[in-house]
Scaffold this motif. Structure first.
Motif, PDB file in Angstrom:
ATOM      1  N   GLN A   1     -76.473  26.553 107.397  1.00 55.67           N
ATOM      2  CA  GLN A   1     -75.660  27.540 108.117  1.00 55.67           C
ATOM      3  C   GLN A   1     -76.503  28.521 108.927  1.00 55.67           C
ATOM      4  OE1 GLN A   1     -73.274  28.216 104.217  1.00 55.67           O
ATOM      5  NE2 GLN A   1     -71.822  28.675 105.840  1.00 55.67           N
TER       6      GLN A   1
ATOM      7  N   GLN B   1     -78.815  30.604 107.998  1.00 59.98           N
ATOM      8  CA  GLN B   1     -79.032  31.933 107.437  1.00 59.98           C
ATOM      9  C   GLN B   1     -80.511  32.265 107.586  1.00 59.98           C
ATOM     10  OE1 GLN B   1     -77.804  31.131 103.493  1.00 59.98           O
ATOM     11  NE2 GLN B   1     -75.642  31.087 104.023  1.00 59.98           N
TER      12      GLN B   1
ATOM     13  N   THR C   1     -67.836  38.831 103.950  1.00 54.83           N
ATOM     14  CA  THR C   1     -67.909  37.734 104.918  1.00 54.83           C
ATOM     15  C   THR C   1     -67.539  36.376 104.304  1.00 54.83           C
ATOM     16  OG1 THR C   1     -70.258  37.674 104.357  1.00 54.83           O
ATOM     17  CG2 THR C   1     -69.664  38.770 106.401  1.00 54.83           C
ATOM     18  N   CYS C   2     -67.423  36.336 102.985  1.00 54.09           N
ATOM     19  CA  CYS C   2     -67.283  35.039 102.302  1.00 54.09           C
ATOM     20  C   CYS C   2     -66.038  34.257 102.688  1.00 54.09           C
ATOM     21  CB  CYS C   2     -67.294  35.234 100.796  1.00 54.09           C
ATOM     22  SG  CYS C   2     -68.883  35.830 100.215  1.00 54.09           S
TER      23      CYS C   2
ATOM     24  N   CYS D   1     -66.568  32.651 106.107  1.00 52.50           N
ATOM     25  CA  CYS D   1     -67.695  31.732 105.963  1.00 52.50           C
ATOM     26  C   CYS D   1     -67.254  30.458 105.240  1.00 52.50           C
ATOM     27  CB  CYS D   1     -68.812  32.432 105.185  1.00 52.50           C
ATOM     28  SG  CYS D   1     -70.227  31.392 104.852  1.00 52.50           S
ATOM     29  N   SER D   2     -66.504  30.605 104.141  1.00 55.95           N
ATOM     30  CA  SER D   2     -66.059  29.431 103.386  1.00 55.95           C
ATOM     31  C   SER D   2     -65.095  28.593 104.207  1.00 55.95           C
ATOM     32  CB  SER D   2     -65.340  29.824 102.095  1.00 55.95           C
ATOM     33  OG  SER D   2     -65.980  30.848 101.474  1.00 55.95           O
TER      34      SER D   2
ATOM     35  N   ARG E   1     -67.066  26.656 106.680  1.00 52.59           N
ATOM     36  CA  ARG E   1     -67.834  25.615 105.980  1.00 52.59           C
ATOM     37  C   ARG E   1     -66.930  24.445 105.583  1.00 52.59           C
ATOM     38  NH1 ARG E   1     -70.993  28.467 101.962  1.00 52.59           N
ATOM     39  NH2 ARG E   1     -69.067  28.644 100.829  1.00 52.59           N
TER      40      ARG E   1
ATOM     41  N   CYS F   1     -79.019  32.154  96.886  1.00 51.37           N
ATOM     42  CA  CYS F   1     -77.728  32.115  97.575  1.00 51.37           C
ATOM     43  C   CYS F   1     -77.412  33.425  98.282  1.00 51.37           C
ATOM     44  CB  CYS F   1     -76.631  31.769  96.587  1.00 51.37           C
ATOM     45  SG  CYS F   1     -76.539  32.935  95.234  1.00 51.37           S
TER      46      CYS F   1
ATOM     47  N   CYS G   1     -77.617  35.247 103.128  1.00 45.59           N
ATOM     48  CA  CYS G   1     -76.713  35.767 104.162  1.00 45.59           C
ATOM     49  C   CYS G   1     -76.581  37.283 104.039  1.00 45.59           C
ATOM     50  CB  CYS G   1     -75.352  35.123 104.030  1.00 45.59           C
ATOM     51  SG  CYS G   1     -74.603  35.539 102.460  1.00 45.59           S
TER      52      CYS G   1
ATOM     53  N   SER H   1     -74.766  38.820 101.875  1.00 42.95           N
ATOM     54  CA  SER H   1     -73.463  39.207 101.349  1.00 42.95           C
ATOM     55  C   SER H   1     -73.580  39.515  99.856  1.00 42.95           C
ATOM     56  CB  SER H   1     -72.458  38.081 101.560  1.00 42.95           C
ATOM     57  OG  SER H   1     -71.237  38.418 100.982  1.00 42.95           O
TER      58      SER H   1
END
Ligand code: SF4
Length: 309
Positions: free
Chosen positions: A90, A92, A132-133, A136-137, A140, A221, A224, A226
């Motif tokens: 992604q 990042q 942002t999740c 983002c998800s 994705r 993880c 990003c 977040s």
């Protein structure tokens, strides 16, 4: 990849007896994981003969473990299926792009790395300081469905485990007013794919330990930037606390997800309360609402309502 004897790095400094014990425990862990994953696959008919399973690899402990266990099970399975590992890069900052290709090449597993800069999109669209999740998800998910199409994958395997399922269940209940978990098998939003979660019966602590003994090259993880969702953090802490103070409670809640009695809930879409009529036939597993001890069904494992704080 049959009987895997997993040795942690620190084993070298231990006595022979200690080493043997660790090897025994690790072997037991590996067997347990294979058994639970095999059981979930069987219970939900997750993988069928001729399937091409796309294993989504994030670089986290769970997806590494999932791929590893599926590869072991494939060797023993009475059916044939293919596995392809897929990672979505992604873009990042500081994402170590070489780690997964190197690992997968060494393992000899077919893989595909999809490069899509969702990081910039999310940063551009979501105001600073906001979570942002969710976007983002969503991005994705869409990309992974497209990649599954392009690769001819028939199943998409995700690395969510038992604790993810429980956390989602309580998140939905506490903050969303819904009795809704995270299914072990589901149809994708676009209606074209079957998504499976073969780790559905596996505890997170077991995945943590497995990653440790296997020495997976974990990619952090938080690249990003977040923060972990605060509500999920609270639920996680609540479950860990229950696990410590009331052993068995979390197991019971998880078991309850597979033992639903729609006639004893209140969803009129699931049960026809409006049209309910007495049939004259007694029900063995009937209403115990008037019993003094609502949960005294004879099993010592069952927690009474009074003890739920
Ligand atoms: S933690 Fe970062 S990469 Fe993961 S879903 Fe949230 S925004 Fe996306």
């Amino acid at each position: 990849m049959s009987e895997v004897l997993i040795m942690p790095a620190e084993e070298k400094t231990l006595t022979y007896k200690q080493t043997e014990k660790i090897a025994y425990e690790n072997n037991k862990l590996h067997k347990r994981l294979c058994r639970l994953v095999g059981q979930a696959i069987g219970d939900f008919n997750m993988i069928e003969d001729g399937d091409k399973v796309m294993v989504c690899l994030s670089g986290g402990k769970d997806s590494y473990g999932l791929l590893d266990i599926l590869l072991t099970l494939r060797e023993r399975a009475p059916i044939n299926f293919d596995i392809i590992a897929v990672n979505l890069d992604q873009k990042q900052p500081n994402f170590p792009a070489h780690v997964l290709p190197e690992y997968l090449t060494k393992l000899g597993v077919p893989f595909h790395i999809e490069n899509q800069d969702t990081y910039s999109i999310v940063k551009r669209v979501i105001p600073e300081g906001k979570t942002t999740c969710s976007l983002c998800s969503r991005l994705r998910r869409g990309i992974l469905y497209r990649v599954a199409d392009e690769l001819g994958a028939t199943k998409i395997a995700l690395g969510h485990h038992r604790d993810d399922i429980l956390e989602t269940f309580f998140l939905n209940m506490f903050f969303g007013g819904k009795l809704k978990g995270m299914p072990a098998k589901l149809q994708s939003d676009d209606g074209k794919h079957i998504v499976i979660r073969p780790l559905a019966y596996v505890k997170e602590v077991d995945m943590e330990r497995y990653a440790e003994v296997k020495g997976f090259p974990i990619i952090p993880c938080d690249l990003c930037g977040s923060q972990e969702n605060l509500q999920r953090k609270q639920i996680k802490a609540m479950l860990r606390d229950w696990e410590k103070k009331t052993p068995g409670r979390v197991e019971n809640v998880f078991a309850a997800l597979s033992t639903v009695a729609p006639s004893h809930l209140m969803d009129r879409k699931l049960f026809d309360f409006v049209g309910l009529q007495a049939t004259g036939v007694a029900s063995v597993d009937g209403d115990i609402a008037f019993d003094e001890e609502p949960c005294s069904t004879g099993s010592s494992n069952i927690i009474s309502f009074q003890s739920l704080d």
